[in-house]
Design an enzyme around this catalytic site. Structure first.
Site, PDB file in Angstrom:
ATOM      1  N   LYS A 122      19.531 -22.823 -15.633  1.00 30.54           N
ATOM      2  CA  LYS A 122      20.292 -24.062 -15.840  1.00 30.54           C
ATOM      3  C   LYS A 122      21.788 -23.838 -15.689  1.00 30.54           C
ATOM      4  O   LYS A 122      22.498 -24.721 -15.218  1.00 30.54           O
ATOM      5  CB  LYS A 122      19.992 -24.647 -17.223  1.00 30.54           C
ATOM      6  CG  LYS A 122      18.625 -25.284 -17.295  1.00 30.54           C
ATOM      7  CD  LYS A 122      18.519 -26.226 -18.471  1.00 30.54           C
ATOM      8  CE  LYS A 122      17.181 -26.944 -18.439  1.00 30.54           C
ATOM      9  NZ  LYS A 122      16.971 -27.813 -19.579  1.00 30.54           N
ATOM     10  N   LYS A 206       8.764 -25.221  -9.492  1.00 32.70           N
ATOM     11  CA  LYS A 206       8.189 -26.050 -10.550  1.00 32.70           C
ATOM     12  C   LYS A 206       8.497 -27.530 -10.307  1.00 32.70           C
ATOM     13  O   LYS A 206       9.596 -27.851  -9.850  1.00 32.70           O
ATOM     14  CB  LYS A 206       8.848 -25.596 -11.862  1.00 32.70           C
ATOM     15  CG  LYS A 206       8.221 -26.076 -13.115  1.00 32.70           C
ATOM     16  CD  LYS A 206       8.982 -25.549 -14.327  1.00 32.70           C
ATOM     17  CE  LYS A 206      10.359 -26.161 -14.476  1.00 32.70           C
ATOM     18  NZ  LYS A 206      10.993 -25.944 -15.773  1.00 32.70           N
ATOM     19  N   LYS A 209      12.409 -32.619 -13.230  1.00 35.40           N
ATOM     20  CA  LYS A 209      13.226 -33.839 -13.239  1.00 35.40           C
ATOM     21  C   LYS A 209      14.469 -33.658 -12.375  1.00 35.40           C
ATOM     22  O   LYS A 209      15.033 -34.624 -11.892  1.00 35.40           O
ATOM     23  CB  LYS A 209      13.757 -34.125 -14.653  1.00 35.40           C
ATOM     24  CG  LYS A 209      12.730 -34.302 -15.730  1.00 35.40           C
ATOM     25  CD  LYS A 209      13.399 -34.421 -17.116  1.00 35.40           C
ATOM     26  CE  LYS A 209      12.396 -34.186 -18.220  1.00 35.40           C
ATOM     27  NZ  LYS A 209      12.904 -34.285 -19.575  1.00 35.40           N
TER      28      LYS A 209
END
Ligand code: TYM
Length: 344
Positions: A122, A206, A209
């Protein structure tokens, strides 16, 4: 001298999990987490919250955040959570989460957090510009879980490392403060073919969102046409489906679609292959699309219906918060005593 095994936790079994209100929920969230919440609520006391404090580790529009919480709550209800059975609440409504997180910040080691792969993903290349909250995020997650002395945490595979950290924090707290068995060492419930749903555009990534392509995922709020179109356009290969699961090992996109089918149908991937072996994706995709529409289609409609009455959602969250606090407050009072705080 032999080391004695620490005393095991002897309290009741409890399930806890949460989802961040940071964007549209997708098939990965549904199969990895939500579908299990609805099932487990009938077996073990279940606590499901919306992680709005985790959400602000990255910028969120304050004017939207409450609505985002309501959207996740609507998704919980639309996928079968019953507020009379499960306790459903917003993290920010129970201030003990952050109070316990501070204590755990002082139990967890920097070296442990440095190993967290989700922070690295992230934060990207500029980790010095990430918020301190993003770095400490897994410690708050441990507090979420241990505040309720939860023993089982239904999550997708990507949360496994955070659950390991939670166990390490619980064990170190119990050991350092000499309170063996005070906190349980919770298990991650990640079983099943939906534990790691991959992108429809790339079988190595993966489903997420944050993927810029909407065709990479099926959203919970998608209507039947959108779902069917995304399945049709999903990346595949030209080979027919094999008989054995092992033969899909080098075909990530094919494995992903078979796993999604299995998870949606409540079957194993091997059972799905036994039915479709020898068939190509021209035959398999329409079947998958029909199945996905029949399972997911009604969820989007139900979410829209629920969101038309935000006051009712707020009532459910208010009721859940009161029930959650009734459990959180005594745990936190014990922790204050154990640590020796002046306010204990
Ligand atoms: P979040 O909001 O990123 O995701 C919510 C849940 O969805 C699962 N998931 C997936 N499962 C299968 N395949 C995928 N592609 C996929 N993508 C997401 C996640 O594993 C998760 O179960 N840190 C958590 C929220 C949280 C939490 C907690 C969870 C905060 N405190 C305490 C459990 C217990 C998160 O960001 O999930």
């Amino acid at each position: 001298m032999t080391d004695q095994a620490p005393a095991p936790y002897q309290g009741p079994q409890r399930v806890l999990s949460g989802v961040q209100p940071t964007g549209d929920l997708h098939l990965g969230n549904y199969l990895g987490a939500l579908v299990k919440f609805a099932r487990l609520q009938h077996e073990i006391p279940t606590f499901i919250f919306v992680a709005d404090q985790h959400a602000i580790t990255e910028w969120q529009d304050p004017a939207r955040l409450k609505d985002q919480v309501r959207e996740i709550t609507a998704a919980y209800l639309a996928t079968g959570l019953d507020p009379k059975v499960a306790t459903i609440f917003a993290q920010s409504a129970v201030p003990e989460h952050t109070e316990l997180a501070w204590v755990f910040d002082c139990v967890a080691r920097v070296g442990w957090l440095d190993r967290m792969t989700q922070f690295k993903d992230k934060a990207g290349k500029h980790k010095e510009r990430a918020s301190v909250g993003l770095y400490a995020y897994p410690v708050l997650q441990a507090a979420d879980i241990l505040l309720y002395k939860a023993t089982a945490v239904p999550v997708g595979e990507d949360q496994r490392q955070h659950l390991e950290l939670t166990r390490d924090i619980a064990a170190k707290f119990n050991h350092d403060f000499e309170v063996p068995g005070f906190f349980p060492l919770p298990d991650a419930l990640t079983q099943g073919p939906g534990a790691r749903v991959m992108s429809l555009r790339d079988g190595q990534a993966k489903m997420s969102k944050s993927d810029p392509s909407d065709y990479s995922r099926i959203n919970l709020a998608d209507d039947a046409d959108a779902i069917a179109q995304k399945v049709r356009k999903a990346r595949t290969d030209a080979e027919p489906l094999p008989e054995k699961l092992d033969d899909l090992a080098a075909r990530p996109e094919a494995l992903n679609l078979v796993s999604i089918y299995a998870a949606l149908a409540g079957r194993t991937a091997q059972e799905v292959l036994s039915e479709f072996a020898g068939q190509g994706f021209g035959a398999f995709k329409p079947k998958l699309a029909d199945l996905a529409v029949s399972v997911m289609g009604p969820i989007g409609g139900e979410m829209r219906r629920l969101l038309a009455d935000p006051a009712e959602i707020d009532r459910i969250l208010g009721d859940g918060a009161a029930r959650a606090r009734a459990l959180a407050a005594p745990t936190m009072a014990e922790v204050r005593k154990i640590v020796g705080f002046w306010n204990s």
